[in-house]
Scaffold this motif. Structure first.
Motif, PDB file in Angstrom:
ATOM      1  N   ARG A 163       0.832  -1.211   0.000  1.00 22.05           N
ATOM      2  CA  ARG A 163       0.000   0.000   0.000  1.00 22.05           C
ATOM      3  C   ARG A 163       0.864   1.257   0.000  1.00 22.05           C
ATOM      4  O   ARG A 163       0.570   2.225  -0.701  1.00 22.05           O
ATOM      5  CB  ARG A 163      -0.950   0.009   1.191  1.00 22.05           C
ATOM      6  N   LEU A 164       1.926   1.233   0.792  1.00 28.21           N
ATOM      7  CA  LEU A 164       2.814   2.389   0.890  1.00 28.21           C
ATOM      8  C   LEU A 164       3.573   2.618  -0.420  1.00 28.21           C
ATOM      9  O   LEU A 164       3.776   3.764  -0.838  1.00 28.21           O
ATOM     10  CB  LEU A 164       3.782   2.199   2.054  1.00 28.21           C
TER      11      LEU A 164
ATOM     12  N   PRO B  56      -5.700  15.168 -11.961  1.00 30.85           N
ATOM     13  CA  PRO B  56      -6.612  15.154 -10.810  1.00 30.85           C
ATOM     14  C   PRO B  56      -6.954  13.742 -10.341  1.00 30.85           C
ATOM     15  O   PRO B  56      -7.308  13.522  -9.205  1.00 30.85           O
ATOM     16  CB  PRO B  56      -7.865  15.876 -11.325  1.00 30.85           C
ATOM     17  N   GLY B  57      -6.830  12.768 -11.244  1.00 32.51           N
ATOM     18  CA  GLY B  57      -7.098  11.385 -10.866  1.00 32.51           C
ATOM     19  C   GLY B  57      -6.158  10.885  -9.784  1.00 32.51           C
ATOM     20  O   GLY B  57      -6.520  10.026  -8.978  1.00 32.51           O
ATOM     21  N   ILE B  58      -4.940  11.410  -9.751  1.00 37.18           N
ATOM     22  CA  ILE B  58      -3.983  11.022  -8.709  1.00 37.18           C
ATOM     23  C   ILE B  58      -4.484  11.482  -7.353  1.00 37.18           C
ATOM     24  O   ILE B  58      -4.442  10.736  -6.374  1.00 37.18           O
ATOM     25  CB  ILE B  58      -2.583  11.586  -9.021  1.00 37.18           C
ATOM     26  N   ILE B  59      -4.996  12.708  -7.279  1.00 36.69           N
ATOM     27  CA  ILE B  59      -5.552  13.220  -6.022  1.00 36.69           C
ATOM     28  C   ILE B  59      -6.765  12.391  -5.622  1.00 36.69           C
ATOM     29  O   ILE B  59      -6.927  12.037  -4.446  1.00 36.69           O
ATOM     30  CB  ILE B  59      -5.915  14.711  -6.147  1.00 36.69           C
TER      31      ILE B  59
ATOM     32  N   GLY C  61      -6.305   7.405   2.273  1.00 34.72           N
ATOM     33  CA  GLY C  61      -6.647   8.155   3.481  1.00 34.72           C
ATOM     34  C   GLY C  61      -6.313   9.637   3.469  1.00 34.72           C
ATOM     35  O   GLY C  61      -6.362  10.282   4.506  1.00 34.72           O
ATOM     36  N   TRP C  62      -5.969  10.188   2.317  1.00 33.93           N
ATOM     37  CA  TRP C  62      -5.678  11.616   2.263  1.00 33.93           C
ATOM     38  C   TRP C  62      -6.976  12.401   2.375  1.00 33.93           C
ATOM     39  O   TRP C  62      -8.034  11.961   1.932  1.00 33.93           O
ATOM     40  CB  TRP C  62      -4.985  11.967   0.956  1.00 33.93           C
TER      41      TRP C  62
END
Length: 121
Positions: A69-70, A87-90, A98-99
């Motif tokens: 995951r990391l 924007p897909g990365i955000i 969890g951001w």
């Protein structure tokens, strides 16, 4: 008492870790972006929760799940700083890692006299 249900795909933590490492090697060799769904499919899972459940099977399994995951999250962090940002990365970071957007609010508490004066105008 015997365990109920389907047997694990990976009863051995080393085989589990080796397969996860093979996924990241495959992704790098093929110029692909690592994803949680990608590692799940590569490892033979039919859903993301089954992969995540392995974190509950002991420290070695947990280490592999958390590291994977990391590594995926780190890939997104690196892409945020590069020209291939989208924007897909955000979206991915918020929904899979969890951001959260940070919101700050300033609250001023008035004493009794100040509150009455403010109400009177």
């Amino acid at each position: 008492m015997a365990e109920m249900g389907r047997p694990r795909l990976y009863p051995d933590s080393k085989a589990f870790a080796d397969k996860a490492d093979a996924y990241f090697a495959f992704v790098e060799a093929n110029g692909k972006m690592p994803t949680l769904s990608g590692i799940c499919l590569f490892m033979g899972f039919s859903d993301k929760q089954s992969f995540s459940n392995y974190a509950t099977y002991g420290d070695e399994f947990s280490l592999t799940v958390n590291k994977a995951r990391l590594m995926i999250e780190d890939d997104r962090n690196q892409r945020l700083a590069k020209a291939d940002f989208s924007p897909g990365i955000i979206f991915d970071l918020k929904n899979n890692h969890g951001w959260k957007d940070k919101t700050e609010q300033e609250v001023t508490v008035l004493g009794h006299e100040e509150a009455l004066a403010a109400l009177k105008g």
